[in-house]
Scaffold this active site. Structure first.
Site, PDB file in Angstrom:
ATOM      1  CG  ASP A  36      47.686 111.040  17.984  1.00  0.00           C
ATOM      2  OD1 ASP A  36      48.445 110.234  18.568  1.00  0.00           O
ATOM      3  OD2 ASP A  36      46.641 111.483  18.504  1.00  0.00           O
ATOM      4  CB  ALA A 125      34.387 100.914  24.083  1.00  0.00           C
ATOM      5  CG  LEU A 127      34.372 102.884  20.554  1.00  0.00           C
ATOM      6  CD1 LEU A 127      32.941 102.362  20.590  1.00  0.00           C
ATOM      7  CD2 LEU A 127      34.979 102.643  19.166  1.00  0.00           C
ATOM      8  CG  ASP A 174      41.227 109.999  20.496  1.00  0.00           C
ATOM      9  OD1 ASP A 174      41.501 109.478  19.403  1.00  0.00           O
ATOM     10  OD2 ASP A 174      41.573 109.519  21.591  1.00  0.00           O
TER      11      ASP A 174
HETATM   12  C1  GLA Z   1      44.395 107.328  22.001  1.00  0.00           C
HETATM   13  C2  GLA Z   1      44.868 108.776  22.068  1.00  0.00           C
HETATM   14  C3  GLA Z   1      45.133 109.311  20.670  1.00  0.00           C
HETATM   15  C4  GLA Z   1      46.007 108.375  19.849  1.00  0.00           C
HETATM   16  C5  GLA Z   1      45.503 106.946  19.943  1.00  0.00           C
HETATM   17  C6  GLA Z   1      46.421 105.965  19.280  1.00  0.00           C
HETATM   18  O1  GLA Z   1      43.137 107.244  21.415  1.00  0.00           O
HETATM   19  O2  GLA Z   1      43.921 109.581  22.709  1.00  0.00           O
HETATM   20  O3  GLA Z   1      45.703 110.601  20.757  1.00  0.00           O
HETATM   21  O4  GLA Z   1      47.347 108.473  20.249  1.00  0.00           O
HETATM   22  O5  GLA Z   1      45.319 106.534  21.291  1.00  0.00           O
HETATM   23  O6  GLA Z   1      46.449 106.178  17.910  1.00  0.00           O
END
Ligand code: GLA
Length: 388
Positions: A36, A125, A127, A174
């Protein structure tokens, strides 16, 4: 824990009713990991663990925050002291105060608020507990000031809080998942164009379930490894003469790898380019109604994150290997890595595989002397919303 717990604690703490209760979910990422911040494709879905936030307009020039985890501690900060790096802001309140700051940075008049947080999203976690808190706060602070941002704006403001206030250089996945996912769907988010599309994903309708194994190895994006991966991708894109690694098509990968100076950079680029291709493959299968067919892509994603991107750890690998040996159709780490959670796609008709994995993974952890993992099954849930 529910909207009413947050509202009750608000009443007990501030002696009046909240003006609204807002919530935002955590997420798992089905596939599309560490892409991302390279303009790539991601495919997360919201889970039914949510951060609940009771909010009321304050009759002062301070923002006060309380958490159900520490109900007797009211943190009170003057609005003028809410800025990145302010010594008045430390610890967990930073996620809420950062979101308040971010909404205020839009230039709209923003009312001081009292906020009570009750989050069910486990922190550490993998999440997205912080994105859930940030999105719920952006929604609450905006709504109480008479402003209704759309989900992608909520996500952008929440990401700004995380990047510029909390100081974590995460990508947009996220917060976008927490703000824009819908029930019964995965979110195809093209981080280069900024467009999102909800793709129906109902595992139960296919006799499937998605299990989350929280390894209980606390994962943190602030320890520098995440930032290093991001910097490698930017360096590689620069060397290859493209704005972002997304601009390397899968067919151009061999030629691109030949132009990179060292093995580490080549592995990083190979992960990102092949992962974008795996997301496209997953979407194609889901659109064709072949959800059970995505397992191999999930497992290939894990191998790439483990071997090329170096963001797995022994506990994540053990959870993946054990789930596969116990009958999972596919399994991979989800989120930033270095700990956190694994997802496993399992057959659920007879509850057989769910049961087998539920026994096998904790047993394997015990044998290796690891802390007992937490398993839960998740289904695609609704993004951020006003509850009351
Ligand atoms: C974390 C970051 C996201 C993304 C993921 C890996 O969750 O907050 O922006 O880069 O790692 O896909």
């Amino acid at each position: 824990m529910s909207a009413s717990t947050a509202a009750d604690l608000f009443r007990r703490t501030f002696g009046r009713d909240p003006d609204g209760v807002f919530s935002a979910p955590g997420r798992v990422n089905l596939i599309g990991e560490h892409t991302d911040y390279s303009g790539g494709l991601v495919l997360p879905f919201a889970i039914d663990a949510r951060a609940q936030l009771a909010a009321g307009r304050a009759d002062s020039s301070r923002v006060r925050v309380v958490s159900a985890q520490k109900p007797d501690e009211v943190v009170s900060v003057a609005v003028d002291d809410i800025w990145p790096g302010s010594p008045a802001v430390t610890g967990w309140p930073g996620y809420l105060l950062g979101a308040f700051w971010s909404v205020r940075e839009t230039g709209r008049p923003v009312e001081p608020v009292d906020l009570v947080l009750d989050s069910q999203v486990p922190s550490g976690a993998g999440l997205s507990s912080s994105a859930a808190v940030e999105c719920a706060t952006v929604l609450a602070v905006s709504a109480l000031s008479g402003y209704r941002p759309d989900p992608l704006t909520v996500a952008r403001l929440a990401q700004r809080a995380e990047n510029d206030f909390v100081g974590v250089p995460c990508g947009p996945m996220d917060q976008t998942a927490s703000a824009a996912c819908t029930e019964g769907a995965v979110l195809l988010f093209d981080t280069r164009s900024g467009t999102v599309e909800n793709i129906p994903f109902d595992p139960a309708a296919h006799g499937l379930a998605v299990l989350v194994v929280d390894t209980r190895v606390a994962h943190s994006l602030a320890d520098g490894e995440y930032g290093k991966r991001r910097a490698s991708c930017e360096r590689a894109a620069h060397r290859l003469g493209v704005p972002q690694l997304r601009d390397i098509a899968i067919g151009d990968l061999p030629a691109a790898l030949d132009r990179l100076p060292d093995d580490e950079l080549r592995r990083r680029v190979r992960h990102v380019v092949t992962e974008n291709d795996r997301v496209a493959g997953t979407v194609e299968l889901l659109r064709a109604g072949r959800a059970a067919g995505i397992g191999d892509l999930l497992t290939a994603s894990h191998a790439s994150l483990r071997d090329d991107y170096d963001v797995s750890c022994p506990e994540l690998d053990l959870a993946v290997d054990t789930a596969l040996a116990a009958g999972a159709l596919g399994a991979r780490m989800t989120g930033g890595g270095f700990g956190g959670s694994v997802i496993a796609l399992v057959r659920a008709e007879t509850n057989g595989s769910v049961g087998a994995i539920g026994d096998a993974v904790p047993a394997a952890f015990a044998e290796n002397g690891y802390t007992s993992p937490v398993l839960r099954s998740v289904t695609p849930a609704q993004g951020a919303r006003q509850e009351v």
